[in-house]
Write an enzyme that holds these catalytic residues in place. Structure first.
Site, short mmCIF file in Angstrom:
data_model
loop_
_atom_site.label_atom_id
_atom_site.label_comp_id
_atom_site.label_asym_id
_atom_site.label_seq_id
_atom_site.Cartn_x
_atom_site.Cartn_y
_atom_site.Cartn_z
N ALA A 92 0.86 -1.19 0.00
CA ALA A 92 0.00 0.00 0.00
C ALA A 92 0.89 1.23 0.00
CB ALA A 92 -0.89 0.02 1.24
N LYS A 124 9.14 4.16 15.91
CA LYS A 124 9.50 4.36 17.33
C LYS A 124 8.53 5.25 18.07
CE LYS A 124 11.87 6.71 14.25
NZ LYS A 124 12.96 6.66 13.32
N ASP A 157 13.12 12.16 18.48
CA ASP A 157 13.29 10.80 17.95
C ASP A 157 14.14 9.96 18.91
OD1 ASP A 157 13.36 8.90 15.48
OD2 ASP A 157 15.46 9.13 16.02
N LYS A 200 13.24 6.46 21.21
CA LYS A 200 14.07 5.25 21.19
C LYS A 200 14.58 4.91 22.60
CE LYS A 200 15.56 6.09 16.43
NZ LYS A 200 16.53 6.83 15.61
N1 HSE Z 1 15.75 9.84 11.69
C1 HSE Z 1 16.24 8.66 12.31
C2 HSE Z 1 17.72 8.86 12.59
C3 HSE Z 1 16.01 7.49 11.42
O1 HSE Z 1 18.33 9.77 12.02
O2 HSE Z 1 18.28 8.12 13.39
C4 HSE Z 1 16.29 6.16 12.08
O3 HSE Z 1 15.45 5.95 13.17
#
Ligand code: HSE
Length: 436
Positions: free
Chosen positions: A43, A103, A199, A203
């Site tokens: 998709a 994540k 981000d 994580k």
């Molecule tokens: N934007 C993320 C990074 C991609 O630069 O680590 C991988 O999770």
């Protein structure tokens, strides 16, 4: 041979990598999965010229995949937390196992997704959500299952590491390197997630939850990005024998759990200081094994696809076995997870690098060192730069010993109040990791 049908939602950087690696290495992958893996549907909003999907059924509606009765595994690679959440929940309600690289989705909604999956006897895997191609989730959850984990610290965002490495090695401009990271497919759709540390915080929440057996949560996680870093700090740090890395750190102690993401000075002799470009590295310190280091590419099409496909293989191999034999998403059954108290950053102890601009006249430095002494902070090194001709202020850089952040905050406030100090005091935390 048993056939396992896979539907891929999202065929951008990671999705196209999954399609291409699966097609290229299918014989080996099928032997490892002990079945025949078949991409039966894709998709995507628009076709991706990087893949040849002529023999695959393509739909523009991701929910077609979630509802397709022939599909066993839905691979969610669309990103975001709203439609992706709907998609994953719908896939589970239709009896599909789920693999995701998302994540943000796992950090924010992991608990309800796992609950739904568990109640339906389905698997949810997310190896690609942390540290790209490095199998860190599997290592923490299974490879280190004998251990009590004391701390982990890692470079877990490839984009920020790429930016910092290029600024350090080549003196390049922040915005120029960020544009290159976007062009190479490293950065998030919204790159502020990378450069503001969001981000990395997603994580870190996932890693800490597995490491310490606590429910997923972003509450209390301290997050700072790299946008306030100045090139001069990168070079002053080098003069002092340190590299600046953007780290995610989780540490468990008697005072609680530290969860923090921020730029950090690390000694040059520490292995993680030499991790450059888009690479990630996670150090894990545990009671039985000691310190281990997991290193590899942290972003990019095929490295991330490598982790997604490892999950597809895991699901394909185990989905017909009894769910009690499956490894739970966070390593232990959800009813055994325990909420732990997260420490406020002001109570966290680290060393500090501080930089400020001070009038170049007798007594100024001694006033500053008295303020530091009164706050109980001992000084490890001082650099004072000679002022350019005609300039009456000089840059002063101080490296402190380990102290609680609230004592440093107090000292910074007093230093900023001095008539002889101009502007703000900039500070960056220092970690010694296994060099202590
Ligand atoms: N934007 C993320 C990074 C991609 O630069 O680590 C991988 O999770």
């Amino acid at each position: 041979m048993r056939i396992v049908n896979v539907g891929i939602c999202g065929i951008g950087t990671v999705g196209s990598g999954v399609f291409n690696v699966l097609s290229r290495n299918l014989t080996e992958i099928n032997s490892r999965a002990n079945c025949q893996i078949n991409i039966s549907q894709i998709a995507c909003r628009k076709d991706n010229p990087d893949i040849d999907a002529t023999s695959t059924h393509v739909t523009r509606d991701i929910f077609d995949v979630a509802k397709n009765p022939d599909i066993n595994i839905v691979v969610e690679l669309i990103g975001g937390t709203t439609i992706a959440y709907e998609l994953v929940m719908m896939a589970l309600k239709h009896g599909k196992h789920v693999v995701t690289a998302n994540k943000a989705l796992i950090a924010e909604h992991g608990m309800s997704i796992f609950e739904e999956a568990e109640s339906r006897g389905l698997l949810v895997c997310f190896e690609a959500a942390v540290a790209g191609g490095i199998p860190i989730i599997k290592s923490l959850r299974e490879g280190l299952s004998a251990n009590r984990i004391n701390w982990l610290a890692g470079i877990i965002n490839g984009t920020t590491n790429f930016i910092l490495s290029e600024m350090d090695a080549k003196g390049r401009e922040f915005s120029d390197v960020l544009a290159e990271a976007q062009m190479k497919g490293y950065a998030e759709a919204d790159p502020t997630f990378d450069v503001e540390g969001i981000d990395a915080s997603h994580k870190l929440a996932i890693l800490a939850s597995i490491a310490f057996g606590m429910p997923l949560s972003l509450d209390g996680l301290f997050t700072d990005g790299i946008t306030k870093l100045e090139p001069q700090d990168v070079s002053y740090a080098r003069e002092l024998g340190y590299a600046i890395k953007h780290l995610g750190i989780a540490r468990k102690s008697l005072s609680g759990v530290e969860l923090r993401v921020h730029p950090t000075l690390v000694p040059e002799q520490c292995l993680i200081a030499g991790v450059n470009d888009v690479s990630n590295a996670v150090m894990v310190n545990a009671d039985s094994v000691g310190t281990t280091l997991f290193y590899g590419p942290g972003a990019g099409s095929e490295p991330t696809a490598s982790a997604v496909i490892a999950d597809i293989v895991d699901v394909a191999r185990t989905m017909d076995s009894y769910p009690d034999s499956w490894v739970p998403p966070l390593g232990i059954p959800s009813q055994s997870l325990q909420s732990l108290s997260i420490m406020n950053i002001e109570n966290v102890e680290t060393g500090f690098y501080i930089r400020f601009s001070a009038l170049d006249k007798p007594g100024v430095l001694s006033t500053v060192t008295t303020i530091m002494g009164d706050a109980g902070i001992s000084i490890e090194a001082i650099i004072q730069r000679e002022q350019p001709a005609g300039e009456s202020y000089v840059n002063v850089i101080i490296l402190t010993n380990v102290t609680k952040e609230k004592y440093l905050d107090e000292a910074v406030k007093h230093i900023e109040e001095l008539d002889t100090v101009r502007g703000y005091v900039n500070f960056i935390r220092v970690e010694y990791l296994d060099q202590a």
